[in-house]
Design an enzyme around this catalytic site. Structure first.
Site, short mmCIF file in Angstrom:
data_model
loop_
_atom_site.label_atom_id
_atom_site.label_comp_id
_atom_site.label_asym_id
_atom_site.label_seq_id
_atom_site.Cartn_x
_atom_site.Cartn_y
_atom_site.Cartn_z
N PRO A 112 0.85 -1.19 0.00
CA PRO A 112 0.00 0.00 0.00
C PRO A 112 0.88 1.24 0.00
O PRO A 112 1.79 1.36 0.83
CB PRO A 112 -0.76 -0.12 1.32
CG PRO A 112 0.17 -0.86 2.22
CD PRO A 112 0.95 -1.80 1.33
N GLU A 137 0.33 5.34 -0.17
CA GLU A 137 -0.60 6.46 -0.20
C GLU A 137 -0.22 7.45 -1.29
O GLU A 137 0.93 7.87 -1.42
CB GLU A 137 -0.61 7.16 1.16
CG GLU A 137 -1.55 8.32 1.26
CD GLU A 137 -3.02 7.91 1.21
OE1 GLU A 137 -3.86 8.78 1.00
OE2 GLU A 137 -3.31 6.70 1.39
N CYS A 145 3.08 3.99 8.47
CA CYS A 145 3.13 5.26 7.76
C CYS A 145 3.97 6.28 8.52
O CYS A 145 3.70 6.56 9.68
CB CYS A 145 1.72 5.81 7.53
SG CYS A 145 1.72 7.38 6.61
N GLY A 190 10.96 -3.16 2.00
CA GLY A 190 11.84 -2.02 2.04
C GLY A 190 13.08 -2.15 1.18
O GLY A 190 13.87 -3.08 1.34
N GLU A 191 13.22 -1.23 0.21
CA GLU A 191 14.44 -1.05 -0.58
C GLU A 191 14.76 -2.22 -1.49
O GLU A 191 15.93 -2.50 -1.78
CB GLU A 191 15.63 -0.77 0.35
CG GLU A 191 16.69 0.14 -0.22
CD GLU A 191 16.19 1.55 -0.58
OE1 GLU A 191 16.82 2.17 -1.47
OE2 GLU A 191 15.19 2.03 0.01
N GLY A 206 7.19 -2.43 -3.02
CA GLY A 206 6.55 -1.12 -3.03
C GLY A 206 7.04 -0.28 -4.18
O GLY A 206 6.70 -0.50 -5.33
N ARG A 207 7.89 0.71 -3.86
CA ARG A 207 8.36 1.63 -4.89
C ARG A 207 9.11 0.90 -6.01
O ARG A 207 9.08 1.33 -7.17
CB ARG A 207 9.23 2.71 -4.27
CG ARG A 207 8.46 3.65 -3.33
CD ARG A 207 9.39 4.63 -2.64
NE ARG A 207 10.40 3.92 -1.85
CZ ARG A 207 11.61 4.40 -1.57
NH1 ARG A 207 11.96 5.59 -2.02
NH2 ARG A 207 12.45 3.69 -0.84
#
Length: 320
Positions: A8, A10, A99, A201-202, A224-225
């Protein structure tokens, strides 16, 4: 094969982006942007606005399961909202304790709660009671607020409260998204709880994935990213695990162009036209990390202000 989840994020991974990313690779499941729980029991339309997939069996158009994330600090209201949400039959409910946004933290939500393990326990317990086992319950955390000294205690509180799976973003709130991610800490947390733990993460590349697995001991990852910057990352990881040579990023631009066009049409359908250029610029800014062609397209689109001009540029590039 590894279990791969879509994170997720935002303001970044909404229903339009979930649709696009899950068309490339079927994630085991994905999680929505958070629904903020404040002073009232939220009506159903709030959940279906954030997760329109609830109206289609809680799956993206490609069939990936969708879990809905709640963010809040009051156990009683969180439990009541979870009970209402469970009636809509999401693929699961996830609780946001990760978050790092100051606006969220100022109101007592997200990762700032990691300094209050007792409240973490009560929130998860109240949600667990509210949903009565009707849907799976997971939680996402960071390593702490300023440091890691309560990371184990916080993780145990979430597990003891009733979370069935824990996603650990391997940085503190204060570290935000600055590298590195502290993957060995995920291994310590996994040793301290009796529920599955997912590393986050990362992870931007297959090589990052391998190092994360080695350092965290987890073969379950939430992307994620890295998945936004390379929509084929999950596919590359699965190919690597199967002993196959993953496709090269430089060869995948032709596959990506139709997805960029699909995303653009989805954005136009969702937001007012004057907001649409910002969304495509945001994604291209991520994509240029992986694709040289995205750098050129980003330069072309960046100065444009109208949806009409952006669409013309995308059409010239072969995306529309």
């Amino acid at each position: 094969m590894p279990r791969l989840l879509l994170a997720p994020m935002e303001g970044l991974v909404d229903a339009v982006m979930r649709d696009v990313l899950t068309r490339v690779t079927p994630y085991d499941w994905c999680v929505t942007e958070f629904v903020r729980v404040s002073n009232t029991v939220l009506p159903s339309r709030v959940y279906t606005r954030v997760a329109p997939e609830l109206l289609a069996g809680a799956r993206t158009p490609a069939g990936t399961l969708v879990r809905v994330q709640l963010l809040g600090s009051d156990p009683e209201r969180m439990g009541a909202c979870a009970e209402k949400l469970a009636r809509l039959q999401p693929a699961g409910i996830d609780l946001n304790f990760g978050c790092p946004a100051p606006m969220v933290n100022r109101h007592g939500g997200g990762s700032v709660l990691l300094d209050e393990p007792e409240r973490l326990f009560r929130i998860v317990q109240a949600v667990r009671t509210g949903i009565s086992g009707r849907v799976p319950l997971t939680a996402k955390m960071r390593l702490g607020v300023r440091d890691t000294h309560r990371a184990i205690e916080a993780a145990q509180a979430l597990a003891d409260g009733g979370a069935e799976l824990l996603v650990v973003h391997a940085r503190t709130k204060e570290e935000g998204y600055r590298p590195p991610a502290h993957w060995p800490w995920i291994a310590r947390i996994a040793e301290a709880v009796k529920i599955p733990v997912v590393a986050n993460g990362e992870v931007w590349t297959v090589e990052d994935y391998r190092r994360c697995v080695a350092e965290s001991g987890c073969r379950q990852l939430m992307l994620g990213r890295g998945a936004v910057a390379d929509p084929f990352l999950a596919e590359r990881i699965r190919a690597s695990e199967a002993g196959q040579a993953p496709s090269r990023a430089e060869d995948d631009w032709a596959r990506l162009l139709p997805l960029i066009g699909h995303f653009w049409q989805g954005v136009l359908h969702k937001v007012e036209q004057h907001h649409a250029p910002g969304r495509i610029k945001q994604w291209l800014n991520f994509l240029r990390r992986t694709f040289p062609q995205a750098e050129l397209l980003h330069q072309q689109v960046r100065p444009l202000r109208t949806a009409h001009d952006v669409e013309a540029a995308l059409r010239a590039a072969g995306a529309c």
